[in-house]
Design a protein around this motif. Sequence first.
Motif, short mmCIF file in Angstrom:
data_model
loop_
_atom_site.label_atom_id
_atom_site.label_comp_id
_atom_site.label_asym_id
_atom_site.label_seq_id
_atom_site.Cartn_x
_atom_site.Cartn_y
_atom_site.Cartn_z
N LEU A 79 -6.00 23.89 37.96
CA LEU A 79 -5.07 25.27 37.85
C LEU A 79 -5.65 26.39 38.24
O LEU A 79 -5.06 27.24 38.85
CB LEU A 79 -4.78 25.33 36.45
N VAL A 98 3.84 22.10 38.89
CA VAL A 98 2.40 21.95 38.46
C VAL A 98 2.71 21.33 37.13
O VAL A 98 3.05 21.92 36.19
CB VAL A 98 1.76 23.27 38.40
N THR A 100 0.00 19.62 33.87
CA THR A 100 -1.19 19.59 33.32
C THR A 100 -1.31 18.77 32.21
O THR A 100 -0.24 18.37 31.58
CB THR A 100 -1.88 20.98 33.29
N PHE A 110 4.51 23.68 33.97
CA PHE A 110 4.72 24.90 34.16
C PHE A 110 6.01 25.38 34.82
O PHE A 110 6.40 24.94 35.76
CB PHE A 110 3.51 25.51 34.70
N LEU A 116 1.41 29.50 34.13
CA LEU A 116 0.40 28.79 34.61
C LEU A 116 -0.76 29.86 34.66
O LEU A 116 -1.93 29.39 33.88
CB LEU A 116 0.64 28.56 36.08
N GLU A 117 -0.61 31.04 34.88
CA GLU A 117 -1.61 32.02 34.90
C GLU A 117 -2.11 32.15 33.56
O GLU A 117 -3.39 32.31 33.31
CB GLU A 117 -1.19 33.40 35.41
N TYR A 119 -1.94 30.17 30.90
CA TYR A 119 -2.70 28.88 30.42
C TYR A 119 -4.11 29.03 30.99
O TYR A 119 -4.80 28.75 30.32
CB TYR A 119 -1.78 27.66 30.83
#
Lengths: 267, 334, 154
Positions: A79, A98, A100, A110, A116-117, A119
């Motif tokens: 990530l 993406v 995870t 996401f 995402l950022e 996270y």
Amino acid sequence: MTSLQNKVTELFENGTINLLIGFKEAIHKLPVPCFIDNVSQVEQLIFTPSCKGNLSVYLLKTEVKQAKKVGILANVATLRAIVQLVSENQLGDIEKTVITLDAKGELVVFATMDELEAYVQANFPDLSEEDKKLLDQLNAMSRTERWQYWTEQFTACVKCYACRAVCPMCYCSSCTVEGNQPQWIKVSSETTGNLEWHTMRAMHLGGRCINCGECGRICPVGIPVHMLTVKMNQDIEAEFGAKTGFSVKNGYALNSFKPGDKEQFIK
Amino acid sequence: MNIYNIKSSQLAEFFEQLIKSGKIVIAPVLKKSGKVFFEAVHSYDQVSTDYIQTGFSAKSVVFPKVEELFSFKKDDEGIEITNNLHTIPETVVWGLRPCDASAFNYLTEFFLKENPDTYFAVRKEKTTLIAISCAKADDACFCTSVELNPGSTSGSDMLLTTMGESVYVEVITEKGKAAVETAASLFTPGEEKSKEEFLAKVTSVFSMDEVKERIKTAYDSAEWKHASMGCFGCGACAFACPTCTCFDIQDEGTQDSGKRLRCWDACGFGLFTKHTSGHNPRTNQTERRRQRLMHKFKYSVENLGIVSCVGCGRCIRNCPAHLNIFENILSVTK
Amino acid sequence: MSEQFEPKIVAFVCNWCTYAGADLAGTSRTKYATNVSIIRFPCTGRIDFMLLMKAFENGADGIIVSGCHPNDCHYTSGNFHARRRWIVFRSLLDFMGFDTDRITFSWVSAAEGTKWAGLVNEVTEKIREKGPFTEFKKLDYSILEKIENDVVTE
């Protein structure tokens, strides 16, 4: 089918992805990269905390980019790599999905890059215990002991370039190593040339490497190559406050500066 | 073929005698990284005995990762060109596996058949291969699929098989005999017997005859793309492989002195086939990986009559993505 | 009579400040050590770290890297970039065990002819005391030498 396999099937069926980069179990019970372009292949997919590889490197691959809509199973290091790649404008030509596994083992898909950022920032990975130990060992050595250590390691290097190949940040279509006018790096493998190669690679990764440790993990002759950039990035973070793979708006430490940058060694 | 026996406890003494005889002895050594590599050693206690396979093969003894073909020096009197073929020492490689020893057959065909390579010839001439049969194997081993086995004597000068307290010694060549003679008192003549119970069991994953037949039409298989997706294009498999022989010639130096070197190269590299014109006949990794596998199982058969893969499994173990050569061969020849 | 070791010093300097400063030292007829070979760059920002490694590889015993003082760069910010690069490079070299004492970084302006001469003298003496850079030069040994000299790798 596991919830992961169901999720991936769903993503294929509703057209969100044409290709999924994930993990499967191979010989030696090792999780290895696998590429799924059809729901019939979904059952080999696994995703556990032992899936340590950094699959983001495949997002830069021509054959993968051709698929346009790509799904990827990402551990935290991956990530972080994705955030860094986005900050370097390298993932604009694919639609990525993406996935995870959070700390509780739950799947997270996401919806946006912002998510995402966030996270990554909330779960920013630290160095592994093993790496911390080796780093401490190296820092505790005297200069001549370190020289002995690294020159021994570089003598064993065979210039297979696996370290470069597996690194998501080494995506230059024309690598400095491949030029011969001028020829910075010799083709032959010998200690001085190998030292130069690893120095050059480390410098080109300064402020960009996201510490996934893959280069060191996969080196066929067992050189802990990642230690060079681990140390560099620690210093860069301490000196210039830049954390790689932290934000998509990251600058690049080595092409920016502050007039107030301090050092003690310039006369 | 002559059979001898030597006590397991006296192997160390035999080893020391080889060193005392003045030869360079290359043996498997456990490195800090936990991997085992072939290296020149001074004594038997440096030798690792508990491993399945070494990281890299022993081909560097006859085909070094960098070989100086010649060097030149220019001064007022003219140009002097020298090579160091005369400095190549007598060498013993200890602890090869039978697959590795068999690989030397391929290397010999490749380097000596059509245009005999002097450098290889000199090195091979001075090298004695002492192989040790396999009591253990892992999932990456597939020697039995390529018509070899964990106790094969093919390619070695001497093969050692541990049978409890004693070691069964098969001496295949004159060089093997010469090795015995360095410590003749330790060896007792023996009788031929079966090694079967002391060898690892390696399950066959394919039939070589079937593969050789089916691979003739495998070039256009759509499976190649899938089989090569994981390939990053590094040189790990080629460098680790006991039969990969591709090399690059590089000149290093200045106007006054320099040398010409032969260095390992790999068909996996993007630039491997790039022409000076800029054209590259193999533009993507699928094509490059296809070339590698086809070469092992088809082209080397056509060119030299031997399948060049010996089933050692190093390419699988060293590959950063753990790409599996026999799985891929099976899928493209389906 | 024993021969004194004459170190080979290579200097990477920027055209507008340090080179001019060195020139001033010359026109002022300042006497200083002759061990230095000066390589002129438009700006320190142009100095690739690989050039430093190449200089050592080709026989240099010591290196000087010098340019305009911060805020005085002819191209405004070249030396700021250079400073960052050197901070990072020096730390990497030190981590690898490279003798960073053999590289001296400085700011020398066009008016500092005396400073330049003093710097060269200082560096020459320092490197002379350290001796030739054999640590770097003897890196490549053949396998025979390795065995004869009992170089055991662990």
